[in-house]
Design an enzyme around this catalytic site. Structure first.
Site, PDB file in Angstrom:
ATOM      1  N   ASP A  21       0.824  -1.230   0.000  1.00  0.00           N
ATOM      2  CA  ASP A  21       0.000   0.000   0.000  1.00  0.00           C
ATOM      3  C   ASP A  21       0.846   1.263   0.000  1.00  0.00           C
ATOM      4  O   ASP A  21       0.530   2.230  -0.684  1.00  0.00           O
ATOM      5  CB  ASP A  21      -1.040  -0.001   1.135  1.00  0.00           C
ATOM      6  CG  ASP A  21      -0.489  -0.177   2.535  1.00  0.00           C
ATOM      7  OD1 ASP A  21       0.729  -0.455   2.688  1.00  0.00           O
ATOM      8  OD2 ASP A  21      -1.277  -0.037   3.501  1.00  0.00           O
ATOM      9  N   SER A 108      -7.148  -3.335  14.604  1.00  0.00           N
ATOM     10  CA  SER A 108      -7.936  -2.725  15.674  1.00  0.00           C
ATOM     11  C   SER A 108      -7.681  -1.230  15.733  1.00  0.00           C
ATOM     12  O   SER A 108      -8.567  -0.456  16.131  1.00  0.00           O
ATOM     13  CB  SER A 108      -7.589  -3.368  17.020  1.00  0.00           C
ATOM     14  OG  SER A 108      -6.283  -3.029  17.426  1.00  0.00           O
ATOM     15  N   ASP A 149      -5.674  -0.289   5.697  1.00  0.00           N
ATOM     16  CA  ASP A 149      -6.585  -0.623   6.795  1.00  0.00           C
ATOM     17  C   ASP A 149      -7.744   0.358   6.856  1.00  0.00           C
ATOM     18  O   ASP A 149      -8.916  -0.025   6.935  1.00  0.00           O
ATOM     19  CB  ASP A 149      -5.845  -0.587   8.140  1.00  0.00           C
ATOM     20  CG  ASP A 149      -4.728  -1.601   8.200  1.00  0.00           C
ATOM     21  OD1 ASP A 149      -4.620  -2.428   7.267  1.00  0.00           O
ATOM     22  OD2 ASP A 149      -3.957  -1.559   9.178  1.00  0.00           O
TER      23      ASP A 149
HETATM   24  P1  ADP Z   1      -3.627  -3.682  15.039  1.00  0.00           P
HETATM   25  O1  ADP Z   1      -4.178  -2.466  14.367  1.00  0.00           O
HETATM   26  O2  ADP Z   1      -3.074  -4.665  14.057  1.00  0.00           O
HETATM   27  O3  ADP Z   1      -4.585  -4.340  15.967  1.00  0.00           O
HETATM   28  P2  ADP Z   1      -1.831  -1.747  16.147  1.00  0.00           P
HETATM   29  O4  ADP Z   1      -0.547  -1.887  16.886  1.00  0.00           O
HETATM   30  O5  ADP Z   1      -1.828  -0.957  14.891  1.00  0.00           O
HETATM   31  O6  ADP Z   1      -2.390  -3.210  15.918  1.00  0.00           O
HETATM   32  O7  ADP Z   1      -2.913  -1.065  17.102  1.00  0.00           O
HETATM   33  C1  ADP Z   1      -3.147  -1.575  18.393  1.00  0.00           C
HETATM   34  C2  ADP Z   1      -3.344  -0.431  19.351  1.00  0.00           C
HETATM   35  O8  ADP Z   1      -4.558   0.288  19.045  1.00  0.00           O
HETATM   36  C3  ADP Z   1      -3.525  -0.869  20.787  1.00  0.00           C
HETATM   37  O9  ADP Z   1      -2.276  -1.023  21.424  1.00  0.00           O
HETATM   38  C4  ADP Z   1      -4.338   0.278  21.387  1.00  0.00           C
HETATM   39  O10 ADP Z   1      -3.496   1.376  21.697  1.00  0.00           O
HETATM   40  C5  ADP Z   1      -5.209   0.693  20.220  1.00  0.00           C
HETATM   41  N1  ADP Z   1      -6.528   0.029  20.265  1.00  0.00           N
HETATM   42  C6  ADP Z   1      -7.037  -0.777  19.330  1.00  0.00           C
HETATM   43  N2  ADP Z   1      -8.276  -1.229  19.664  1.00  0.00           N
HETATM   44  C7  ADP Z   1      -8.559  -0.686  20.851  1.00  0.00           C
HETATM   45  C8  ADP Z   1      -9.689  -0.750  21.739  1.00  0.00           C
HETATM   46  N3  ADP Z   1     -10.763  -1.483  21.453  1.00  0.00           N
HETATM   47  N4  ADP Z   1      -9.616  -0.064  22.886  1.00  0.00           N
HETATM   48  C9  ADP Z   1      -8.538   0.683  23.190  1.00  0.00           C
HETATM   49  N5  ADP Z   1      -7.451   0.779  22.395  1.00  0.00           N
HETATM   50  C10 ADP Z   1      -7.437   0.117  21.242  1.00  0.00           C
HETATM   51 MG    MG Z   2      -3.057  -1.090  13.224  1.00  0.00          MG
END
Ligand code: ADP
Ligand code: MG
Length: 335
Positions: A21, A108, A149
């Site tokens: 991307d 996430s 994403d």
């Molecule tokens: P991915 O996007 O692959 O899950 P990332 O490292 O990019 O991994 O993002 C993860 C981070 O996003 C977490 O450490 C947190 O800071 C934040 N995060 C994601 N989902 C949540 C949630 N439901 N509640 C709080 N923080 C979140």
């Molecule tokens: Mg991420």
């Protein structure tokens, strides 16, 4: 009592096209029927959120003028960065619930960004939401992640995966056939902050400074480029160029019901990420190996930025008895 509202943003699994991307290449993610929901009431001049996934209460004073990357608790950085993007002045108070693991390659972070954007009253196009969320992610983390994403999560439609041209920001909906199961298997938590993700972006930059845009190079022209690059930059370029072609071929294979070929392309993509792009791990290789040797599985690969996270398989219905079966789902929305 104030009226209560709910927004939801799905996670996504990338079926094929990783680390393409940020050079404007092709990706093929699918929004899934797992994601992040925010229940909230509007009011006040602060954003106050708790989450069932992370500790602490995030309290953000509006409007946000300061650097979001120093907010505590750390997950509030995404919230502050989105509020800054939209110059939000109207506050809210609510709870975040999620059934995607944070930090496991199912995006996430983009789900949280897009959900927060909608809760803050964003009303523009999916592409505008995605671009704002990508800028917010850069501001929150300092990691120069691509647009995959956020654009998938903002723009997806029910029943379809999204074939995305990351240069033109063009999204094509591609139906996932009913007789194909998509299964996600969690392997390990990881973070892209401090990982070699930024190194890969820099290595692709280096290759592009010699060869021009990698998205314009055909696999057949790669060997001619070999003498112009050091060994490492050549391998990185080879992954990107061949991965773009695999995405094209994957879309054709799905459209022509050639599930076996689609699966073989995924498995080949994993091999390329492992050997040319060095983003796999032993645990992910083992999980992919286990899946590809399961009867009825067409193919499997690591998914997302790598260095841990999840693997994904496509198979005949019911062939895989581990992980989560996920269905192609609509993008971020008010419920
Ligand atoms: P991915 O996007 O692959 O899950 P990332 O490292 O990019 O991994 O993002 C993860 C981070 O996003 C977490 O450490 C947190 O800071 C934040 N995060 C994601 N989902 C949540 C949630 N439901 N509640 C709080 N923080 C979140
Ligand atoms: Mg991420």
């Amino acid at each position: 009592m104030a009226e209560s509202h709910r927004v939801h943003a799905p996670g996504r699994v990338n079926l094929i096209g990783d680390h393409t991307d940020y050079t404007g290449g092709l990706v093929f993610p699918m929004a899934i029927d797992r994601g992040t929901t925010i229940d909230y009431v509007r009011g006040g001049t602060r954003v106050v959120l708790r989450s069932d996934a992370e500790p602490g209460t995030v309290t953000i004073e509006l409007p946000v003028r300061d650097d979001p990357s120093v907010v505590e608790p750390a997950w509030g950085r995404y919230v502050a960065a989105m509020a800054r993007e939209f110059a939000a002045a109207r506050g809210l108070s609510g709870t975040v619930t999620s059934d995607i693991p944070a930090g496991a390659g199912l995006s996430s972070s983009a789900a949280l960004e897009c959900a927060v954007g909608l809760a803050l009253g964003f009303e523009g196009s999916p592409t505008e939401l995605a671009l704002a969320a990508q800028r917010a992610e850069h501001a929150a983390t300092g990691v120069p992640t691509g647009i995959m994403d956020q654009l998938c999560i903002a723009a997806a439609t029910a029943g379809n995966a999204t074939l995305i041209d990351c240069h033109r920001l063009a999204v094509t909906n591609v139906p996932i056939p009913d007789d194909v199961d998509v299964t996600v298997v969690f392997v390990a938590h990881r973070t892209l902050v401090g990982s070699a993700y930024a190194d890969r972006v820099a290595e692709c930059d280096r290759a592009e400074s010699v060869l021009g845009p990698l998205r314009l190079i055909e696999p057949a022209d790669l060997e001619a480029a070999r003498p112009e690059l050091d060994e490492l930059a050549f391998r990185r370029a080879r992954h990107v160029v061949t991965e773009n072609q695999r995405v094209r071929d994957f879309a054709t294979a799905l459209a022509t019901d050639d599930h076996a070929h689609a699966g073989a392309l995924m498995t080949d993509s994993h091999r390329s990420l492992r050997t040319d792009f060095d983003t796999s791990t032993r645990e992910m290789d083992t999980a992919v190996e286990r899946l590809t040797t399961t009867p009825g599985v067409f193919g499997a690969r690591m998914t997302g930025g790598g260095f841990g996270g999840c693997v994904v398989a496509i198979s005949e219905p019911g062939a895989v008895d581990v992980g989560w079966r996920v269905r192609p789902s609509p993008g971020a929305r008010h419920l």
